[in-house]
Design a protein around this motif. Sequence first.
Motif, PDB file in Angstrom:
ATOM      1  N   TYR A 124      -4.610  -0.181   8.104  1.00  0.00           N
ATOM      2  CA  TYR A 124      -3.229  -0.448   7.300  1.00  0.00           C
ATOM      3  C   TYR A 124      -3.113  -1.904   6.888  1.00  0.00           C
ATOM      4  O   TYR A 124      -2.330  -2.166   6.139  1.00  0.00           O
ATOM      5  CB  TYR A 124      -2.291   0.274   8.126  1.00  0.00           C
ATOM      6  CG  TYR A 124      -2.369   1.646   8.564  1.00  0.00           C
ATOM      7  CD1 TYR A 124      -2.236   2.467   7.868  1.00  0.00           C
ATOM      8  CD2 TYR A 124      -2.379   1.849  10.031  1.00  0.00           C
ATOM      9  CE1 TYR A 124      -2.306   3.858   8.308  1.00  0.00           C
ATOM     10  CE2 TYR A 124      -2.464   3.019  10.564  1.00  0.00           C
ATOM     11  CZ  TYR A 124      -2.319   4.108   9.273  1.00  0.00           C
ATOM     12  OH  TYR A 124      -2.530   5.264  10.082  1.00  0.00           O
ATOM     13  N   ASN A 125      -3.727  -2.646   7.502  1.00  0.00           N
ATOM     14  CA  ASN A 125      -3.430  -4.302   7.472  1.00  0.00           C
ATOM     15  C   ASN A 125      -4.111  -4.699   5.965  1.00  0.00           C
ATOM     16  O   ASN A 125      -5.490  -4.578   5.916  1.00  0.00           O
ATOM     17  CB  ASN A 125      -3.975  -4.773   8.482  1.00  0.00           C
ATOM     18  CG  ASN A 125      -3.386  -4.479   9.914  1.00  0.00           C
ATOM     19  OD1 ASN A 125      -1.980  -4.169  10.087  1.00  0.00           O
ATOM     20  ND2 ASN A 125      -4.279  -3.719  10.704  1.00  0.00           N
ATOM     21  N   GLN A 185      -4.097   3.397   4.272  1.00  0.00           N
ATOM     22  CA  GLN A 185      -4.615   2.137   3.895  1.00  0.00           C
ATOM     23  C   GLN A 185      -4.909   2.009   2.369  1.00  0.00           C
ATOM     24  O   GLN A 185      -4.482   2.847   1.604  1.00  0.00           O
ATOM     25  CB  GLN A 185      -6.023   2.029   4.534  1.00  0.00           C
ATOM     26  CG  GLN A 185      -7.146   2.872   4.201  1.00  0.00           C
ATOM     27  CD  GLN A 185      -8.281   2.771   4.915  1.00  0.00           C
ATOM     28  OE1 GLN A 185      -8.334   2.798   6.039  1.00  0.00           O
ATOM     29  NE2 GLN A 185      -9.573   3.006   4.523  1.00  0.00           N
ATOM     30  N   TYR A 202       3.507  -0.091   0.284  1.00  0.00           N
ATOM     31  CA  TYR A 202       3.008  -1.350   1.162  1.00  0.00           C
ATOM     32  C   TYR A 202       4.479  -1.929   1.316  1.00  0.00           C
ATOM     33  O   TYR A 202       5.390  -2.340   0.822  1.00  0.00           O
ATOM     34  CB  TYR A 202       2.051  -2.359   0.716  1.00  0.00           C
ATOM     35  CG  TYR A 202       2.651  -3.062  -0.478  1.00  0.00           C
ATOM     36  CD1 TYR A 202       3.119  -4.422  -0.582  1.00  0.00           C
ATOM     37  CD2 TYR A 202       2.127  -2.714  -1.897  1.00  0.00           C
ATOM     38  CE1 TYR A 202       3.518  -4.933  -1.596  1.00  0.00           C
ATOM     39  CE2 TYR A 202       2.337  -3.091  -3.046  1.00  0.00           C
ATOM     40  CZ  TYR A 202       2.956  -4.282  -2.906  1.00  0.00           C
ATOM     41  OH  TYR A 202       3.252  -4.887  -4.216  1.00  0.00           O
ATOM     42  N   GLY A 240       5.818  -5.796   3.442  1.00  0.00           N
ATOM     43  CA  GLY A 240       5.245  -7.054   4.175  1.00  0.00           C
ATOM     44  C   GLY A 240       5.952  -8.238   3.965  1.00  0.00           C
ATOM     45  O   GLY A 240       7.030  -8.142   3.592  1.00  0.00           O
ATOM     46  N   SER A 262      -8.230  -6.266   2.395  1.00  0.00           N
ATOM     47  CA  SER A 262      -7.872  -5.363   3.391  1.00  0.00           C
ATOM     48  C   SER A 262      -8.797  -5.710   4.580  1.00  0.00           C
ATOM     49  O   SER A 262      -9.827  -5.983   4.301  1.00  0.00           O
ATOM     50  CB  SER A 262      -8.218  -4.001   2.864  1.00  0.00           C
ATOM     51  OG  SER A 262      -8.016  -2.886   4.064  1.00  0.00           O
ATOM     52  N   TYR A 307       1.158 -10.934   4.663  1.00  0.00           N
ATOM     53  CA  TYR A 307       0.470  -9.979   5.476  1.00  0.00           C
ATOM     54  C   TYR A 307       1.174  -8.560   4.932  1.00  0.00           C
ATOM     55  O   TYR A 307       2.628  -8.516   4.764  1.00  0.00           O
ATOM     56  CB  TYR A 307       0.843  -9.980   6.901  1.00  0.00           C
ATOM     57  CG  TYR A 307       0.723  -8.492   7.644  1.00  0.00           C
ATOM     58  CD1 TYR A 307      -0.614  -8.211   7.949  1.00  0.00           C
ATOM     59  CD2 TYR A 307       1.616  -7.843   7.715  1.00  0.00           C
ATOM     60  CE1 TYR A 307      -0.815  -6.762   8.330  1.00  0.00           C
ATOM     61  CE2 TYR A 307       1.632  -6.461   8.548  1.00  0.00           C
ATOM     62  CZ  TYR A 307       0.322  -6.143   8.910  1.00  0.00           C
ATOM     63  OH  TYR A 307       0.045  -4.738   9.451  1.00  0.00           O
ATOM     64  N   SER A 308       0.411  -7.519   4.762  1.00  0.00           N
ATOM     65  CA  SER A 308       1.244  -6.457   4.160  1.00  0.00           C
ATOM     66  C   SER A 308       0.620  -5.107   5.279  1.00  0.00           C
ATOM     67  O   SER A 308      -0.358  -5.193   5.511  1.00  0.00           O
ATOM     68  CB  SER A 308       1.293  -6.012   2.687  1.00  0.00           C
ATOM     69  OG  SER A 308      -0.137  -5.899   2.411  1.00  0.00           O
ATOM     70  N   TYR A 309       1.521  -4.078   5.550  1.00  0.00           N
ATOM     71  CA  TYR A 309       1.291  -2.871   6.000  1.00  0.00           C
ATOM     72  C   TYR A 309       1.138  -1.928   4.794  1.00  0.00           C
ATOM     73  O   TYR A 309       2.192  -1.640   4.028  1.00  0.00           O
ATOM     74  CB  TYR A 309       2.198  -2.534   7.154  1.00  0.00           C
ATOM     75  CG  TYR A 309       2.061  -1.066   7.628  1.00  0.00           C
ATOM     76  CD1 TYR A 309       1.477  -0.993   8.875  1.00  0.00           C
ATOM     77  CD2 TYR A 309       2.488   0.206   7.032  1.00  0.00           C
ATOM     78  CE1 TYR A 309       1.223   0.222   9.370  1.00  0.00           C
ATOM     79  CE2 TYR A 309       2.424   1.439   7.682  1.00  0.00           C
ATOM     80  CZ  TYR A 309       1.500   1.302   8.691  1.00  0.00           C
ATOM     81  OH  TYR A 309       1.522   2.483   9.391  1.00  0.00           O
ATOM     82  N   ASN A 310      -0.054  -1.039   4.760  1.00  0.00           N
ATOM     83  CA  ASN A 310      -0.259  -0.604   3.410  1.00  0.00           C
ATOM     84  C   ASN A 310      -0.582   1.142   3.719  1.00  0.00           C
ATOM     85  O   ASN A 310      -1.541   1.272   4.768  1.00  0.00           O
ATOM     86  CB  ASN A 310      -1.555  -1.079   2.751  1.00  0.00           C
ATOM     87  CG  ASN A 310      -1.355  -2.373   2.271  1.00  0.00           C
ATOM     88  OD1 ASN A 310      -0.945  -2.654   1.020  1.00  0.00           O
ATOM     89  ND2 ASN A 310      -1.459  -3.322   3.130  1.00  0.00           N
TER      90      ASN A 310
END
Length: 173
Positions: free
Chosen positions: A55-56, A24, A90, A92, A51, A75-78
Amino acid sequence: MKKIILPVLLSFGLLCAFKGVQAQTPYRTALGLGIDAGDGQTLFGPQIKHSFGGYNAGNAQLLFGDHITVLGADYSYNQRISGANGLSWYIGVGPQLSFIDHGKWDDDWFDDDDRWDEDNHVDVAIRPAVGLEFRIPSTPLAMHFDWKPWWNLSHSSHFEPGRFSLGFKFVLK
């Protein structure tokens, strides 16, 4: 079709490659300045990243340039990079609206038809992104750098791979 497949495969490959890294974003909400540069003109303006847990995260920005205003949301995955204090990566994607105003005064010397010529329109784009973010330890400051190609879906659709984003943020919490 090739223009669609390459960014999707690249994004998926990077996501799979980093799947084993720890979790995250290093903060909950941050406000800052975003700079979007590369092929074409440079844009800048305010942005916010939040956040949603795990992870979102979501990022929104309002960017300004010469005769253009851009509104975007991503949107990003971190994930944090273990062993690198404050550093995360990240990946996204998100939609973007570009409000373009190319109005100009038509004052051709050879006619009497002086008038304001309107060439205003809205472009719709999709922006995938892959990048790194660093929160300076023990401070409320963070920065990011990413590759963020521009895939315009309207008004002569085209893919612009040479676009990058740089951001400086103040962490609220």
